[in-house]
Write a protein that holds these residues in place. Structure first.
Motif, PDB file in Angstrom:
ATOM      1  N   ARG A 235       1.197  -1.091   0.436  1.00  0.00           N
ATOM      2  CA  ARG A 235       0.246  -0.053  -0.749  1.00  0.00           C
ATOM      3  C   ARG A 235       1.485   1.103  -0.507  1.00  0.00           C
ATOM      4  O   ARG A 235       2.065   1.725   0.406  1.00  0.00           O
ATOM      5  CB  ARG A 235      -0.689   0.003   1.540  1.00  0.00           C
ATOM      6  N   ARG A 236       0.557   2.338  -0.559  1.00  0.00           N
ATOM      7  CA  ARG A 236       0.861   3.523  -0.212  1.00  0.00           C
ATOM      8  C   ARG A 236       0.357   4.342   1.309  1.00  0.00           C
ATOM      9  O   ARG A 236       0.139   3.846   2.106  1.00  0.00           O
ATOM     10  CB  ARG A 236       0.297   4.147  -1.683  1.00  0.00           C
TER      11      ARG A 236
ATOM     12  N   SER B 149      -3.426   3.257   1.157  1.00  0.00           N
ATOM     13  CA  SER B 149      -4.216   3.990   0.273  1.00  0.00           C
ATOM     14  C   SER B 149      -3.593   2.700  -0.849  1.00  0.00           C
ATOM     15  O   SER B 149      -2.627   2.974  -1.157  1.00  0.00           O
ATOM     16  CB  SER B 149      -3.517   5.383  -0.581  1.00  0.00           C
ATOM     17  N   ARG B 150      -4.638   3.070  -2.048  1.00  0.00           N
ATOM     18  CA  ARG B 150      -4.368   2.502  -3.560  1.00  0.00           C
ATOM     19  C   ARG B 150      -5.091   3.351  -4.798  1.00  0.00           C
ATOM     20  O   ARG B 150      -5.378   3.839  -4.404  1.00  0.00           O
ATOM     21  CB  ARG B 150      -5.195   1.356  -3.845  1.00  0.00           C
ATOM     22  N   ARG B 151      -3.874   3.419  -5.338  1.00  0.00           N
ATOM     23  CA  ARG B 151      -4.313   4.254  -6.808  1.00  0.00           C
ATOM     24  C   ARG B 151      -5.170   3.194  -7.686  1.00  0.00           C
ATOM     25  O   ARG B 151      -5.766   2.811  -7.965  1.00  0.00           O
ATOM     26  CB  ARG B 151      -2.588   4.649  -7.756  1.00  0.00           C
TER      27      ARG B 151
ATOM     28  N   THR C 209      -8.722  10.180 -11.845  1.00  0.00           N
ATOM     29  CA  THR C 209      -7.835   9.648 -10.903  1.00  0.00           C
ATOM     30  C   THR C 209      -7.475   9.637  -9.861  1.00  0.00           C
ATOM     31  O   THR C 209      -7.478  10.940  -9.570  1.00  0.00           O
ATOM     32  CB  THR C 209      -6.241   8.903 -11.586  1.00  0.00           C
ATOM     33  N   THR C 210      -7.671   8.753  -8.778  1.00  0.00           N
ATOM     34  CA  THR C 210      -7.871   9.162  -7.813  1.00  0.00           C
ATOM     35  C   THR C 210      -6.944   8.217  -6.407  1.00  0.00           C
ATOM     36  O   THR C 210      -6.643   7.125  -7.183  1.00  0.00           O
ATOM     37  CB  THR C 210      -8.895   9.728  -6.561  1.00  0.00           C
ATOM     38  N   SER C 211      -6.791   7.839  -5.341  1.00  0.00           N
ATOM     39  CA  SER C 211      -6.983   7.283  -4.484  1.00  0.00           C
ATOM     40  C   SER C 211      -8.006   6.665  -3.412  1.00  0.00           C
ATOM     41  O   SER C 211      -9.367   7.369  -3.310  1.00  0.00           O
ATOM     42  CB  SER C 211      -5.710   6.990  -3.261  1.00  0.00           C
TER      43      SER C 211
ATOM     44  N   ASP D 142      -2.492   0.584  -9.504  1.00  0.00           N
ATOM     45  CA  ASP D 142      -1.159   0.623  -9.003  1.00  0.00           C
ATOM     46  C   ASP D 142      -0.925  -0.601  -8.069  1.00  0.00           C
ATOM     47  O   ASP D 142      -1.021  -0.596  -6.865  1.00  0.00           O
ATOM     48  CB  ASP D 142      -1.028   2.275  -8.364  1.00  0.00           C
TER      49      ASP D 142
END
Length: 99
Positions: free
Chosen positions: A40-41, A45-47, A58-60, A98
């Motif tokens: 994970r970021r 989060s995940r893109r 595009t977001t998370s 991602d």
């Protein structure tokens, strides 16, 4: 991975001057994302690439332990373009970009 679902828009109050509008991903889709995706970021989060109506961005997505699912922020520009408000149901197409 792609997933399509219908979800109700809900408001998260940050207890500050700002508020955020989200939809919750289905629990089974959230579990599948965790099973398929790599590390994970920030904030877990995940893109993702998202389409609601005619709007794509595009977001998370972010994990929400209280809901047991990821949550997706729906920005004001999207809500305005798609005539959505808190409590409305949106059809969401989401692609993990991602992994």
């Amino acid at each position: 991975m792609k997933v399509e679902f219908d979800a109700e828009l809900w408001l998260w109050d940050a207890r500050r001057a700002d508020t955020w509008t989200f939809v919750s991903l289905p629990v089974d889709a959230s579990e599948e994302i965790d099973d398929l995706a790599g590390p994970r970021r920030g904030f877990g989060s995940r893109r993702v690439r998202v389409t609601v109506g005619g709007t794509t961005w595009t977001t998370s997505i972010f994990p929400d332990s209280g809901r047991g699912a990821y949550v997706l922020p729906i920005k004001r520009a999207v809500r305005t373009a798609e005539a959505l408000d808190i409590g409305d149901i949106a059809t969401v197409s989401l692609e993990l970009i991602d992994p």
